[in-house]
Scaffold this motif. Sequence first.
Motif, mmCIF file in Angstrom:
data_model
loop_
_atom_site.group_PDB
_atom_site.id
_atom_site.type_symbol
_atom_site.label_atom_id
_atom_site.label_comp_id
_atom_site.label_asym_id
_atom_site.label_seq_id
_atom_site.Cartn_x
_atom_site.Cartn_y
_atom_site.Cartn_z
ATOM 1 N N GLU A 147 1.107 69.423 41.860
ATOM 2 C CA GLU A 147 1.409 68.012 41.595
ATOM 3 C C GLU A 147 0.120 67.194 41.591
ATOM 4 N N ASN A 148 -0.892 67.756 40.934
ATOM 5 C CA ASN A 148 -2.205 67.124 40.772
ATOM 6 C C ASN A 148 -2.921 66.861 42.093
ATOM 7 N N LYS A 149 -2.567 67.632 43.114
ATOM 8 C CA LYS A 149 -3.243 67.526 44.399
ATOM 9 C C LYS A 149 -3.823 68.881 44.770
ATOM 10 N N LEU A 150 -5.080 68.890 45.176
ATOM 11 C CA LEU A 150 -5.733 70.133 45.603
ATOM 12 C C LEU A 150 -5.230 70.484 46.993
ATOM 13 N N SER A 174 -15.834 70.042 50.955
ATOM 14 C CA SER A 174 -16.076 68.647 50.566
ATOM 15 C C SER A 174 -16.600 68.540 49.134
ATOM 16 N N SER A 175 -17.560 69.397 48.769
ATOM 17 C CA SER A 175 -18.144 69.330 47.432
ATOM 18 C C SER A 175 -17.127 69.723 46.354
ATOM 19 N N ILE A 176 -16.278 70.710 46.646
ATOM 20 C CA ILE A 176 -15.259 71.117 45.684
ATOM 21 C C ILE A 176 -14.211 70.016 45.520
ATOM 22 N N PHE A 180 -13.354 68.016 42.110
ATOM 23 C CA PHE A 180 -11.991 68.003 41.583
ATOM 24 C C PHE A 180 -11.520 66.580 41.309
ATOM 25 N N GLU A 181 -11.721 65.686 42.251
ATOM 26 C CA GLU A 181 -11.244 64.309 42.096
ATOM 27 C C GLU A 181 -11.984 63.568 40.987
ATOM 28 N N ASP A 246 -5.223 64.699 53.592
ATOM 29 C CA ASP A 246 -5.652 64.757 52.189
ATOM 30 C C ASP A 246 -6.735 65.797 51.947
ATOM 31 N N VAL A 247 -7.079 66.548 52.975
ATOM 32 C CA VAL A 247 -8.098 67.589 52.852
ATOM 33 C C VAL A 247 -7.402 68.918 52.568
#
Length: 303
Positions: A147-150, A174-176, A180-181, A246-247
């Motif tokens: 749903e468009n969330k990593l 963090s970098s990935i 993505f965002e 959200d992580v």
Amino acid sequence: MKKEQYLEVTTTHKQSSTNTADCEEEEEDIQWSDDETTTTVTAPEFPEFNSKVQEAINFLGGNVFPKLNWSAPRDANWIALNNSLQCQNLRDIFLLFKSSDFIAHDFTQPFLQCSDDSPDPEISYELVLRKWSELIPGGEFRCFVKENKLIGISQRDYTQYYQHIYKQKDDICSSILDFFEEHVQYKFLDEDFVLDVYRDSWGKVWVIDLNPFGAVTDSLLYTWEELTSGHNLMTDETEGDPAQQDVPAFRHTTSEVTVQPSPCLSYRIPRDFVDLSTGEDAYKLIDFLKLQKSQQEESDEDA
């Protein structure tokens, strides 16, 4: 997943065989004959296609990584002289493709895991060539997007322990997530998909590939039940922390004790042996037992 989730592309597929048989080492056509007819079989040639492929390989620097519509022949590197997927000509590509179960699946059962009952769409196959780059396996990661969330990140080469991943896991995650965002989120046609990325030694993230979100794609250090339900993704330490909601979950091989053999090793065994050992093909087992019985009878007669 639905068949519409797959990308339709075009390609040319070639089959080539070369046959040489003559006591004076001269090339000639193969003769297949029986009591009634004689048929001459000539090996097909596609000089124009071969020329275009070689031109593309030269344009990409002379060394390429080949794949088909969705799969790469990762299970066939054992047959190459250098155990590498690096190809320099069409002959190298054909050798890998003919030896790969992954490629055979793309040709014969590409929609096996699809859940809808709609007719299988017609597929135009595409040969994809990418410029060859020497990637460190410890820099590859698989990202699961729902749903468009990593929601999860997994070490790609999970059979090995990499100390730098253990030490830099927070920075890697963090970098990935930032990549993505900024570059991927809400920009792909589907809201559920799997993203393969590479993080280099400078911390820059690169897209390697996109895959369907489902059982046809290897879930690596997760299970598909976890990924689809969302259960057990977070650890006990992060599950109750609002700042961690959200992580994405991040999993990696944590110790050399857990190192495993490569899952592609089984593809080096001839398919007939695998079918016999697992009992998947009953006819092969029957033929094998008949052969064993015949050999035993011949041995008894000789004795």
